[in-house]
Design a protein around this motif. Structure first.
Motif, mmCIF file in Angstrom:
data_model
loop_
_atom_site.group_PDB
_atom_site.id
_atom_site.type_symbol
_atom_site.label_atom_id
_atom_site.label_comp_id
_atom_site.label_asym_id
_atom_site.label_seq_id
_atom_site.Cartn_x
_atom_site.Cartn_y
_atom_site.Cartn_z
ATOM 1 N N MET A 166 36.742 39.643 23.774
ATOM 2 C CA MET A 166 35.681 39.697 22.766
ATOM 3 C C MET A 166 35.909 38.656 21.684
ATOM 4 S SD MET A 166 34.710 43.729 22.171
ATOM 5 C CE MET A 166 36.346 44.467 22.259
ATOM 6 N N SER A 167 37.142 38.561 21.214
ATOM 7 C CA SER A 167 37.473 37.615 20.152
ATOM 8 C C SER A 167 37.274 36.166 20.606
ATOM 9 C CB SER A 167 38.923 37.823 19.707
ATOM 10 O OG SER A 167 39.289 36.871 18.735
ATOM 11 N N ASP A 168 37.667 35.882 21.834
ATOM 12 C CA ASP A 168 37.550 34.509 22.347
ATOM 13 C C ASP A 168 36.099 34.056 22.458
ATOM 14 O OD1 ASP A 168 40.279 34.330 22.491
ATOM 15 O OD2 ASP A 168 40.410 34.684 24.656
ATOM 16 N N GLY A 169 35.180 35.026 22.538
ATOM 17 C CA GLY A 169 33.768 34.667 22.645
ATOM 18 C C GLY A 169 33.124 34.329 21.318
ATOM 19 N N ILE A 170 33.876 34.452 20.225
ATOM 20 C CA ILE A 170 33.337 34.197 18.888
ATOM 21 C C ILE A 170 33.884 32.864 18.378
ATOM 22 C CG2 ILE A 170 33.095 35.099 16.559
ATOM 23 C CD1 ILE A 170 33.932 37.849 17.740
ATOM 24 N N ALA A 171 32.994 31.975 18.002
ATOM 25 C CA ALA A 171 33.416 30.639 17.574
ATOM 26 C C ALA A 171 34.248 30.684 16.296
ATOM 27 C CB ALA A 171 32.192 29.745 17.376
ATOM 28 N N LYS A 172 33.756 31.396 15.308
ATOM 29 C CA LYS A 172 34.460 31.438 14.023
ATOM 30 C C LYS A 172 34.165 32.750 13.317
ATOM 31 C CE LYS A 172 35.061 28.881 9.688
ATOM 32 N NZ LYS A 172 34.586 27.746 8.857
ATOM 33 N N THR A 173 35.216 33.457 12.893
ATOM 34 C CA THR A 173 35.045 34.702 12.160
ATOM 35 C C THR A 173 36.357 35.068 11.471
ATOM 36 O OG1 THR A 173 34.243 36.990 12.339
ATOM 37 C CG2 THR A 173 35.741 36.249 14.044
ATOM 38 N N GLN A 174 36.295 35.971 10.517
ATOM 39 C CA GLN A 174 37.515 36.508 9.897
ATOM 40 C C GLN A 174 37.996 37.677 10.743
ATOM 41 O OE1 GLN A 174 36.992 38.579 6.161
ATOM 42 N NE2 GLN A 174 39.089 38.160 5.515
ATOM 43 N N ARG A 175 39.289 37.685 11.074
ATOM 44 C CA ARG A 175 39.857 38.752 11.903
ATOM 45 C C ARG A 175 40.835 39.578 11.074
ATOM 46 N NH1 ARG A 175 38.791 34.278 14.906
ATOM 47 N NH2 ARG A 175 37.738 34.621 16.926
ATOM 48 N N LEU A 176 40.632 40.902 11.106
ATOM 49 C CA LEU A 176 41.445 41.818 10.310
ATOM 50 C C LEU A 176 41.956 42.953 11.195
ATOM 51 C CD1 LEU A 176 38.968 42.159 7.293
ATOM 52 C CD2 LEU A 176 41.038 40.763 7.311
ATOM 53 N N PHE A 177 43.262 43.219 11.114
ATOM 54 C CA PHE A 177 43.855 44.372 11.796
ATOM 55 C C PHE A 177 44.344 45.357 10.747
ATOM 56 C CE2 PHE A 177 45.470 41.982 15.854
ATOM 57 C CZ PHE A 177 44.161 41.704 16.200
ATOM 58 N N PHE A 178 44.037 46.633 10.916
ATOM 59 C CA PHE A 178 44.572 47.704 10.073
ATOM 60 C C PHE A 178 45.368 48.629 10.985
ATOM 61 C CE2 PHE A 178 41.212 45.991 7.579
ATOM 62 C CZ PHE A 178 41.512 46.255 6.252
ATOM 63 N N THR A 179 46.586 48.976 10.590
ATOM 64 C CA THR A 179 47.459 49.752 11.460
ATOM 65 C C THR A 179 48.475 50.544 10.646
ATOM 66 O OG1 THR A 179 48.998 49.564 13.334
ATOM 67 C CG2 THR A 179 49.071 47.815 11.682
ATOM 68 N N GLU A 180 49.026 51.594 11.241
ATOM 69 C CA GLU A 180 50.076 52.360 10.556
ATOM 70 C C GLU A 180 51.426 51.694 10.713
ATOM 71 O OE1 GLU A 180 50.423 56.477 10.675
ATOM 72 O OE2 GLU A 180 48.379 56.853 10.003
ATOM 73 N N GLU A 181 51.568 50.866 11.746
ATOM 74 C CA GLU A 181 52.818 50.125 11.944
ATOM 75 C C GLU A 181 52.535 48.825 12.675
ATOM 76 O OE1 GLU A 181 55.568 52.049 14.529
ATOM 77 O OE2 GLU A 181 54.013 52.967 15.764
ATOM 78 N N ILE A 182 53.302 47.808 12.332
ATOM 79 C CA ILE A 182 53.142 46.515 12.989
ATOM 80 C C ILE A 182 54.083 46.481 14.195
ATOM 81 C CG2 ILE A 182 53.256 44.006 12.735
ATOM 82 C CD1 ILE A 182 52.731 44.394 9.747
ATOM 83 N N THR A 183 53.559 46.858 15.335
ATOM 84 C CA THR A 183 54.353 46.883 16.560
ATOM 85 C C THR A 183 54.374 45.492 17.189
ATOM 86 O OG1 THR A 183 52.430 47.426 17.918
ATOM 87 C CG2 THR A 183 53.656 49.276 16.963
ATOM 88 N N GLU A 184 55.157 45.363 18.238
ATOM 89 C CA GLU A 184 55.231 44.080 18.951
ATOM 90 C C GLU A 184 53.860 43.715 19.528
ATOM 91 O OE1 GLU A 184 57.586 42.198 22.798
ATOM 92 O OE2 GLU A 184 58.508 43.847 21.675
#
Length: 222
Positions: A166-184
């Motif tokens: 999905m992300s690769d199909g978007i030319a330009k955008t802001q990407r944000l991840f929200f998570t309880e822990e930053i896993t590998e």
């Protein structure tokens, strides 16, 4: 809510809902997210991650515009889709943003028809959104925000490939991840699809320790 240069209509909606004091996460990431950079934000549930997502999307989009969605929010399940939509109703009552949710238990043809009528925010599960992206249901190049909520459990279910596609199909955008822990897995996907992301880690225990230290100092001064 005291956030620097917050949209007045959004501020009014938050006040109406009784949300007057931001959490550390909401306060410290607001300006950074508003600037448009990619971010990975880790914090316990008490920091209000999903609320932060809704606040920032309303701040960025402000009002109804054109037909294709400008913010995509990926969540884990139907219940979370409904929760996010309710938050938009609660905190966006002074805007005319159009929010729509999709999940595997819905009718995909009906969803496509509703989206074609024009929406601003699309909330959905990885599986259903992946189906909709592959069938070219809307212009993804209008997306300004690509957001993954509860990133760790979603990636634990091996949705990495779907999200990358999905992300690769978007030319330009802001990407944000929200998570309880930053896993590998979270870090690996961020490296794969983000541009020089900023990492934020809000630790509940550290915050409590800082509060205890401040309280002790005040007592000693007295």
């Amino acid at each position: 809510m005291f956030l620097k240069k917050i949209n007045p209509n959004l501020s009014e909606s938050l006040a109406d809902a009784g949300l007057t004091e931001p959490t550390s996460l909401q306060k410290e990431t607001f300006g950074t997210i508003k600037s448009g950079v990619d971010c990975v934000i880790s914090a316990p549930s008490s920091e209000g991650k999903t609320t932060a997502i809704v606040i920032n999307v309303i701040q960025r989009l402000e009002k109804e515009f054109q037909e294709s969605p400008r913010a995509l929010i990926i969540v884990s399940e139907k219940a979370k889709v409904l929760e996010v939509i309710e938050l938009f109703k609660k905190y966006g009552n002074h805007t005319n943003l159009r929010v729509y949710g999709v999940h595997e238990k819905g009718d995909i043809d009906y969803d496509k028809n509703q989206i074609s009528l024009g929406i601003d925010v699309l909330v959905g599960t990885p599986g259903r959104l992946s189906e909709m992206f592959s069938s070219a249901g809307f212009d993804v190049n209008q997306l300004k925000m690509f957001i993954l909520d509860e990133a760790s459990p979603i990636l634990k279910l091996r949705h990495d490939t779907r999200i990358m596609r999905m992300s690769d199909g978007i030319a330009k955008t802001q990407r944000l991840f929200f998570t309880e822990e930053i896993t590998e897995r979270v870090e690996s996907l961020a490296d794969r699809i983000m541009i020089e992301p900023l990492f934020f880690d809000f630790d509940e225990e550290e915050d409590e320790e800082e509060y205890d230290d401040e309280e002790t100092e005040e007592q000693n001064e007295e």
